[in-house]
Design an enzyme around this catalytic site. Structure first.
Site, PDB file in Angstrom:
ATOM      1  CB  THR A   1      10.502  -8.171  -6.458  1.00 33.03           C
ATOM      2  OG1 THR A   1      10.033  -7.108  -6.738  1.00 33.03           O
ATOM      3  CG2 THR A   1       9.950  -9.158  -5.506  1.00 33.03           C
TER       4      THR A   1
ATOM      5  CG  PHE B   1       5.057  -1.342  -3.115  1.00 31.99           C
ATOM      6  CD1 PHE B   1       5.043  -2.735  -2.833  1.00 31.99           C
ATOM      7  CD2 PHE B   1       5.959  -0.699  -2.366  1.00 31.99           C
ATOM      8  CE1 PHE B   1       5.558  -3.316  -1.620  1.00 31.99           C
ATOM      9  CE2 PHE B   1       6.434  -1.051  -1.104  1.00 31.99           C
ATOM     10  CZ  PHE B   1       6.166  -2.477  -0.910  1.00 31.99           C
ATOM     11  CG  LEU B   2       6.443   0.662 -10.405  1.00 37.59           C
ATOM     12  CD1 LEU B   2       6.013  -0.077 -11.519  1.00 37.59           C
ATOM     13  CD2 LEU B   2       7.308   1.841 -10.957  1.00 37.59           C
ATOM     14  NE  ARG B   3      -1.447  -0.108  -9.314  1.00 30.06           N
ATOM     15  CZ  ARG B   3      -2.507   0.489  -9.328  1.00 30.06           C
ATOM     16  NH1 ARG B   3      -3.642  -0.044  -9.591  1.00 30.06           N
ATOM     17  NH2 ARG B   3      -2.555   1.931  -9.381  1.00 30.06           N
ATOM     18  CD  GLU B   4       4.490  -4.602 -16.653  1.00 29.38           C
ATOM     19  OE1 GLU B   4       3.922  -4.832 -17.636  1.00 29.38           O
ATOM     20  OE2 GLU B   4       5.359  -5.392 -16.113  1.00 29.38           O
TER      21      GLU B   4
ATOM     22  N   GLY C   1     -11.843 -13.401 -12.813  1.00 36.49           N
ATOM     23  CA  GLY C   1     -11.591 -13.503 -14.315  1.00 36.49           C
ATOM     24  C   GLY C   1     -10.847 -14.827 -14.556  1.00 36.49           C
TER      25      GLY C   1
ATOM     26  N   GLY D   1      -1.500 -12.677 -14.097  1.00 42.74           N
ATOM     27  CA  GLY D   1      -0.462 -12.925 -15.021  1.00 42.74           C
ATOM     28  C   GLY D   1       0.572 -11.880 -14.756  1.00 42.74           C
TER      29      GLY D   1
ATOM     30  CB  CYS E   1       4.852  -8.704 -10.527  1.00 39.72           C
ATOM     31  SG  CYS E   1       6.004  -7.335 -11.565  1.00 39.72           S
TER      32      CYS E   1
ATOM     33  NE  ARG F   1       7.937  -9.301 -18.855  1.00 37.53           N
ATOM     34  CZ  ARG F   1       8.628  -8.295 -18.198  1.00 37.53           C
ATOM     35  NH1 ARG F   1       9.857  -8.752 -17.768  1.00 37.53           N
ATOM     36  NH2 ARG F   1       8.167  -7.367 -17.622  1.00 37.53           N
TER      37      ARG F   1
HETATM   38  C1  UGA Z   1       2.037  -6.221  -9.415  1.00 39.68           C
HETATM   39  C2  UGA Z   1       1.784  -5.376  -8.274  1.00 39.68           C
HETATM   40  O1  UGA Z   1       0.214  -4.927  -8.229  1.00 39.68           O
HETATM   41  C3  UGA Z   1       2.502  -4.100  -8.022  1.00 39.68           C
HETATM   42  O2  UGA Z   1       2.196  -3.188  -6.668  1.00 39.68           O
HETATM   43  C4  UGA Z   1       3.955  -4.451  -7.901  1.00 39.68           C
HETATM   44  O3  UGA Z   1       4.959  -3.383  -7.740  1.00 39.68           O
HETATM   45  C5  UGA Z   1       4.261  -5.253  -9.287  1.00 39.68           C
HETATM   46  O4  UGA Z   1       3.501  -6.310  -9.461  1.00 39.68           O
HETATM   47  C6  UGA Z   1       5.659  -5.588  -9.099  1.00 39.68           C
HETATM   48  O5  UGA Z   1       6.109  -6.594  -8.406  1.00 39.68           O
HETATM   49  O6  UGA Z   1       6.733  -5.034 -10.008  1.00 39.68           O
HETATM   50  P1  UGA Z   1       1.449  -5.697 -12.207  1.00 39.68           P
HETATM   51  O7  UGA Z   1       2.027  -6.907 -12.444  1.00 39.68           O
HETATM   52  O8  UGA Z   1       1.908  -4.463 -12.983  1.00 39.68           O
HETATM   53  O9  UGA Z   1       1.879  -5.222 -10.493  1.00 39.68           O
HETATM   54  O10 UGA Z   1       0.004  -5.703 -12.405  1.00 39.68           O
HETATM   55  P2  UGA Z   1      -1.270  -5.828 -11.516  1.00 39.68           P
HETATM   56  O11 UGA Z   1      -2.056  -4.506 -11.895  1.00 39.68           O
HETATM   57  O12 UGA Z   1      -1.029  -6.073 -10.189  1.00 39.68           O
HETATM   58  O13 UGA Z   1      -1.923  -7.277 -12.254  1.00 39.68           O
HETATM   59  C7  UGA Z   1      -1.261  -8.429 -12.094  1.00 39.68           C
HETATM   60  C8  UGA Z   1      -2.355  -9.407 -12.628  1.00 39.68           C
HETATM   61  O14 UGA Z   1      -3.460  -9.640 -11.749  1.00 39.68           O
HETATM   62  C9  UGA Z   1      -3.163  -9.160 -14.015  1.00 39.68           C
HETATM   63  O15 UGA Z   1      -3.022 -10.010 -14.757  1.00 39.68           O
HETATM   64  C10 UGA Z   1      -4.110  -8.616 -13.499  1.00 39.68           C
HETATM   65  O16 UGA Z   1      -5.318  -8.942 -14.770  1.00 39.68           O
HETATM   66  C11 UGA Z   1      -4.794  -9.469 -12.336  1.00 39.68           C
HETATM   67  N1  UGA Z   1      -5.932  -9.014 -11.589  1.00 39.68           N
HETATM   68  C12 UGA Z   1      -5.492  -7.882 -10.905  1.00 39.68           C
HETATM   69  C13 UGA Z   1      -6.948  -9.700 -11.381  1.00 39.68           C
HETATM   70  O17 UGA Z   1      -7.401 -10.660 -12.070  1.00 39.68           O
HETATM   71  N2  UGA Z   1      -7.856  -9.282 -10.593  1.00 39.68           N
HETATM   72  C14 UGA Z   1      -7.920  -8.044  -9.852  1.00 39.68           C
HETATM   73  O18 UGA Z   1      -8.634  -7.553  -9.406  1.00 39.68           O
HETATM   74  C15 UGA Z   1      -6.458  -7.250 -10.317  1.00 39.68           C
END
Ligand code: UGA
Length: 439
Positions: free
Chosen positions: A122, A156-159, A257, A261, A264, A331
């Site tokens: 990114t 766009f993958l999520r961990e 919530g 965090g 990303c 992180r």
């Molecule tokens: C995020 C994006 O979702 C991916 O599409 C992107 O590829 C990635 O960043 C990146 O740029 O590499 P990620 O950081 O793995 O993915 O995690 P998410 O599932 O997006 O969650 C991010 C944060 O948001 C977490 O702390 C999660 O708990 C929080 N979250 C997520 C919420 O508080 N509420 C929600 O409804 C969804």
């Protein structure tokens, strides 16, 4: 099948390499961290990601996946070179592109014939232009006949669900400057059968930052509404459901919530705000998203103090340390921030996480780490849920009620059902839902 090189064996790079290898390509996965590469060769993963160990093992066994520390060797053997190194946050919010620049210089030095260089990390808009300029200067000093293209192909993958996200994407975005680059990427992504957006490099770079910023915005929006629900005896789960059924809004990323965090959202949001500032575009909307997110942790502490009064010398049990479920990534974890705030209030914290304990121990000191979730709650004044691991929802809460000093739960992720908790005798507090008191 293509020869591919992926530089950077982090979350994006290693998954990209493993998945392309799984699809039958020959992939060189490069990292300058010799220990990481040595471990990978032994089958030891640098982080926890469901399914990754098996996928990489199968790639290595089929000789489709090769680990190396040599960019030179990997670039020489490949037609397509993906850059997937980290772009961490500087103090001023800007993305730090030093790793990208160093990699790009090495690529320039290694190119011997046509290559397509693809940025997958990114990166801020215009990074592609810098990559082209940097490689061009190095290559053309050596041999002006060598041709190369630069493209952008954000991931766009999520961990936690990275492999499925990679192999079954909602869309593929590619930013290109030549037909040749477009053709190669179309060929590479053809088996994915996903809609493809082909555009110029700047648009593609903006798509990634804008997507992460928009998702962060959605989370801060629902958190703001959760605050109102708490004050007006409404239920955020129902409000989100009622809104989300409108396809223009959508139900996903609408979980209230303690905030978002990970490596990303916070970093990409800050970087995007910085980009807006530099371009003279007012991104105040996104500054507000950041502010709301930051305030979540303080509000959660206030909620706890409203019930327990002083936190000095209170014993608090914590479920969850990672920034979200199904990862060991700590992180920018909201859980870590909440724990630091609890410590500063003088509370004694005991925590448990299914995967993140080892990493957490190196980052959060002055707390106890329990061997099991039940050990966390023994004699504690309250239980706090900070990460939404499924296994926390499946525990025996009647046992937990007995182990706690008082049956009080603060659920920062709305993981549990308030009615069930009430039936089990808990004083249960969650986000954006009226408190349910069982006593
Ligand atoms: C995020 C994006 O979702 C991916 O599409 C992107 O590829 C990635 O960043 C990146 O740029 O590499 P990620 O950081 O793995 O993915 O995690 P998410 O599932 O997006 O969650 C991010 C944060 O948001 C977490 O702390 C999660 O708990 C929080 N979250 C997520 C919420 O508080 N509420 C929600 O409804 C969804």
């Amino acid at each position: 099948m293509m020869n591919i090189c992926v530089i950077g064996a982090g979350h994006v790079g290693l998954i990209t390499a493993a998945c392309f290898a799984d699809l039958g390509h020959k992939v060189w996965c490069v990292d300058n961290d010799a220990k990481r590469i040595a471990n990978l060769k032994k089958g030891i993963m640098p982080f926890y990601e469901p399914g990754l160990e098996q996928l990489t093992a199968s790639g290595v066994q089929k000789k489709h996946l090769i680990y190396t520390t040599s960019i030179k060797e990997a670039v020489k053997k490949s037609e397509v070179v993906f850059i997937a190194v980290g772009t961490p946050m500087k103090e001023n919010g800007e993305a730090d592109l030093v790793a990208v620049e160093n990699v790009v210089i090495s690529i320039g030095e290694a190119i011997n014939e046509y290559k397509l260089i693809v940025e997958k990390s990114t990166v801020p808009v215009e990074t592609g232009t810098w990559i082209r300029k940097t490689i061009s200067e190095i290559v053309h000093r050596r041999d002006p006949k060598i041709k190369f293209d630069v493209a952008s192909n954000p991931e766009f993958l999520r961990e936690g669900t990275a492999i499925a996200d990679f192999l079954k994407p909602d869309r593929i975005v590619v930013g290109v400057e030549s037909k040749r680059a477009e053709q190669i990427l179309r060929q590479l992504y053809e088996p994915f059968k996903a809609p493809m957006v082909v555009t110029n490099i700047h648009s593609s770079e903006i798509i990634k930052h804008a997507s992460n910023s928009f998702l962060s915005l959605k989370i801060s929006f629902i958190n703001m509404i959760a605050d109102l629900c708490e004050k007006k005896d409404a239920d955020i789960i129902k409000v989100a459901e009622g809104m989300g059924l409108d396809p223009r809004i959508g139900p996903r990323f609408f979980n209230a919530g303690i905030g978002f965090g990970g490596f990303c959202f916070p970093k990409d949001l800050a970087a995007f705000i910085h980009i807006g500032d530099k371009a003279g575009v007012n991104f105040a909307l996104l500054r507000e998203v950041e502010r709301i997110n930051e305030a979540r942790k303080y509000q959660f502490i206030r909620m706890i103090k409203d019930v327990l009064w002083n936190l000095t010398d209170k014993k608090l049990g914590v479920f969850g340390l990672s920034f979200k479920a199904n990862t060991d990534d700590m992180r920018y974890s909201p859980a870590a921030d909440v724990i630091e705030l609890l410590k500063s209030e003088g509370a004694h914290v005991t925590a448990y996480d299914p995967e993140a304990m080892e990493l957490a121990k190196t980052m959060i000191t002055g707390i106890k780490y329990a061997k099991s979730p039940y050990d966390v709650v023994k004699g504690a004044d309250a239980l706090l849920i900070l990460t939404e691991w499924d296994q926390f929802a499946e525990l025996d809460y009647s046992r937990i009620a007995k182990l706690l000093k008082k049956p009080v739960v603060f659920d920062g992720r709305n993981l549990l059902d308030p009615v069930v908790m009430k039936k089990q005798g808990f004083q249960y507090y969650s986000i954006g839902r009226a408190p349910v008191n069982g006593v």
